[in-house]
Design an enzyme around this catalytic site. Structure first.
Site, PDB file in Angstrom:
ATOM      1  CB  CYS A  95      -0.907  -0.266   1.085  1.00 56.10           C
ATOM      2  SG  CYS A  95      -2.437   1.124   0.989  1.00 56.10           S
ATOM      3  CD  GLU A 139      -2.430  -6.375   4.610  1.00 58.99           C
ATOM      4  OE1 GLU A 139      -2.388  -5.107   4.966  1.00 58.99           O
ATOM      5  OE2 GLU A 139      -1.637  -6.548   3.584  1.00 58.99           O
ATOM      6  CG  HIS A 172      -4.041  -3.761   2.158  1.00 59.43           C
ATOM      7  ND1 HIS A 172      -3.105  -3.182   3.427  1.00 59.43           N
ATOM      8  CD2 HIS A 172      -4.660  -2.391   1.682  1.00 59.43           C
ATOM      9  CE1 HIS A 172      -3.116  -2.081   3.474  1.00 59.43           C
ATOM     10  NE2 HIS A 172      -4.258  -1.381   2.408  1.00 59.43           N
TER      11      HIS A 172
END
Length: 216
Positions: A87, A199, A197
């Site tokens: 990001c 994650e 992202h």
């Protein structure tokens, strides 16, 4: 050094900007031995360094410099040691960022300017597909229609770095579109990054992180 068969050591750089706990959990799920720290020696000696980032470009750069993160990233890359940005952690790898008409200097690992998204709806928040190169290592084993989670209002719309040396592999650039095409991921030697992202991208994100860890 990591012994054969043991988990790769990955440091999540803790410089005050980024959801480090989410990154830690995702990397552990992908099989890494993870530590959150800003300790210089620990970050330098890890197999991989992950640089997260949320918020404003200029503020992230200020926090990174305060934690000597700019030195850590630069020294690791000069030695061919893997670094991955996520990001705003990707955005600060570029030369400049422009927010609210004010330009800030980035790490200048790549030429280019992070600027407002060219879209009617901002921020770009939610799931989107990407267009990855056929030889991508980061997206290896993932379907072309897989979706990834984005939350951002700024991006790089133009990629200009190529290699004139035929012995060197040209950077592999992945694109996504929100209003206009923008850079969604880059694989450039030891330096990889994603605008989305991983994650927060479920099984696809875990697979992607496992691909990165597998190169360490």
């Amino acid at each position: 050094m990591t012994s054969a068969g043991s988990a790769k050591k990955v440091v999540v750089l803790d410089y005050g900007f980024g959801n480090v706990r989410s990154a830690e959990r995702a990397l552990a799920r992908a099989g890494a031995d993870v530590e959150i720290t800003r300790d210089y020696d620990t970050a330098m000696n890890a197999d991989g360094l992950l640089v997260p980032g949320v918020g404003a470009f200029a503020a992230c750069m200020e926090g990174l410099r305060a934690a000597r993160g700019d030195w850590i990233v630069g020294r690791r890359l000069s030695g061919g040691r893997p670094v991955m940005g996520i990001c705003v952690g990707m955005q600060i790898l570029f030369a400049h960022g422009v927010e609210h008409g004010v330009a800030s200097e980035g790490l200048d690992e790549w030429p280019g300017t992070v600027e407002p998204l060219k879209a009617d709806i901002v921020p770009h928040m939610g799931w989107n597909t990407v267009e990855a190169p056929a030889d991508s290592e980061l997206f290896r084993g993932l379907d072309a229609d897989e979706r990834y989670y984005f939350v951002h209002s700024y991006a790089v719309h133009d990629w200009s770095l190529e290699t004139a040396n035929p012995a060197m592999r040209a950077p592999r650039v992945t694109w996504a579109t929100h209003g206009a095409p923008f850079v969604a991921a880059v694989e450039n030697g030891a330096l990889w990054a994603t605008q989305f992202h991983p994650e927060k991208s479920g099984d696809a994100g875990a697979h992607l992180l496992k691909n990165w860890i597998g190169t360490l």
